[in-house]
Design an enzyme around this catalytic site. Structure first.
Site, short mmCIF file in Angstrom:
data_model
loop_
_atom_site.label_atom_id
_atom_site.label_comp_id
_atom_site.label_asym_id
_atom_site.label_seq_id
_atom_site.Cartn_x
_atom_site.Cartn_y
_atom_site.Cartn_z
N ARG A 242 0.91 -1.18 0.10
CA ARG A 242 -0.06 -0.03 -0.01
C ARG A 242 0.87 1.02 -0.05
NH1 ARG A 242 -3.64 -2.76 -1.68
NH2 ARG A 242 -5.32 -3.23 -0.75
N GLU A 271 -4.54 7.64 -4.66
CA GLU A 271 -4.77 6.82 -5.98
C GLU A 271 -5.99 7.42 -6.57
OE1 GLU A 271 -4.53 2.81 -5.40
OE2 GLU A 271 -2.36 2.83 -4.73
N HIS A 290 -1.92 0.61 -9.77
CA HIS A 290 -2.47 -0.38 -8.82
C HIS A 290 -3.01 -1.44 -9.69
CE1 HIS A 290 -4.04 -1.12 -4.59
NE2 HIS A 290 -4.02 -2.03 -5.18
#
Ligand code: DGY
Length: 338
Positions: A242, A271, A290
């Protein structure tokens, strides 16, 4: 654990197949939102206010929404991580959270390895040279990369995904493996010759440091300026965990002033990553949006597992992949006693 209503009401949010929605519809009234945007947000909140269960990926739930969802009993997230959910508030209300472990392990390890290859061999930077018509002469020393095989791979957090990355490194690329973990991993040590280290030792010894820890209050900015300063100036950092595990401004500084050589990042504090972030343009960064588990096969398997997790509860077969099962049981017991 869950109290059975006359008819279950489920809110489903991106992305379930027709077959998966049909399976849920056998036992529940399902309201499906293929996507959430300003035009359907009010409909979503209305559906949530009546729902007993919520299933989906990228669930944006907060305490205020939970206040408006008094009947909610189960949240089935299509992800292994659940740091995006307000777990404390869900626990207080005895709302079960189910996640999707295992099915994404190998795919996420593939992503980590793609980043390792890319940062060591400067794949994106050099492929762009060709794309932009700038390959005019033989590639010289200024464009050389660094080997992957034989380099020391440091796995920070040797859980399922970390172990799968270690396996690729040791068996595929002959890499010595170092790892950090709350407990020793005899299987990794015997099968891969992996050696356990403290974080400081691993940072000092590894050529590639790969972050695989879950995000929580203990791992917030786990890799800060001090940690980055312990790494070799020739080392690369790879993050498939993360974004907030790393202090991003310290990382930008370390990359800008060559305190470390490169970074391969699939996750970011914010994000989508802002186009203004130096991480999106630095030549020594490979940044991906991601995509850890983002393959057709794995996203389908994750959605199926989330559906199976939810069906198990709705059909009275109990919790499956529940991450806060004990807490929910305690809340249910306490409610019975009062
Ligand atoms: C997960 O499952 O937590 C992944 O990060 C989602 O891609």
């Amino acid at each position: 654990m869950a109290e059975k209503p006359q008819k279950w009401r489920v809110v489903a949010l991106r992305r379930l197949s027709d077959a998966q929605l049909a399976a849920l519809s056998q036992v529940a009234e399902v309201t499906y939102f293929e996507d959430l945007n300003s035009s359907n947000q009010a409909d979503f909140l209305l559906a949530l206010s009546k729902a007993h269960a919520l299933i989906g990926g990228k669930l944006e739930l907060d305490e205020a929404m939970l206040e408006q969802a008094p009947q909610l009993q189960v949240v089935a997230t299509i992800s292994v991580g659940y740091d995006h959910l307000p777990l404390h508030a869900l626990n207080q209300r005895g709302i079960l959270v189910c996640n999707t472990p295992d099915v994404l392990t190998e795919t996420t390890a593939d992503t980590a390895f793609a980043l390792i290859m890319a940062v060591q061999r400067r794949l994106v930077e050099l492929a762009n040279l060709v794309r932009e018509g700038d390959w005019r002469a033989h590639i010289g020393i200024e464009h050389f990369g660094i080997d992957v095989h034989g380099k020391t791979l440091g796995i920070v957090g040797a859980g399922r995904i970390g172990a799968a990355i270690a396996k690729r490194g040791a068996l595929g690329f002959g890499m010595p493996i170092l790892y950090t973990s709350a407990s020793s991993k005899p299987e990794l040590e015997q099968r891969l010759g992996a050696q356990r280290r403290t974080l400081d030792e691993l940072l000092a010894e590894a050529d590639i440091v790969c972050l695989c820890v879950p995000y929580n209050t203990d791992t917030h900015h786990f890799i800060d300026a001090d940690a980055l300063a312990r790494m070799k100036p020739t080392a690369a950092l790879v993050n498939v965990a993360r974004g907030k595990v790393v202090d991003e401004s310290a990382l930008i500084d370390a990359l800008r002033y060559s305190k470390i050589r490169a970074a391969g990042l699939d996750v970011f504090a914010q994000e989508p990553l802002s186009a203004d972030s130096p991480l999106s343009t630095m030549h020594n960064v490979v940044a991906t949006p991601h995509i850890g588990s983002a393959t057709h096969e794995t996203r389908t398997a994750m959605a199926q597992l989330a559906v199976d997790n939810l069906l198990s509860v709705l059909t009275g077969h109990g919790s499956r992949n529940g991450v806060n099962e004990d807490t929910c049981q305690r809340v249910a017991n306490a409610a019975k006693e009062t």
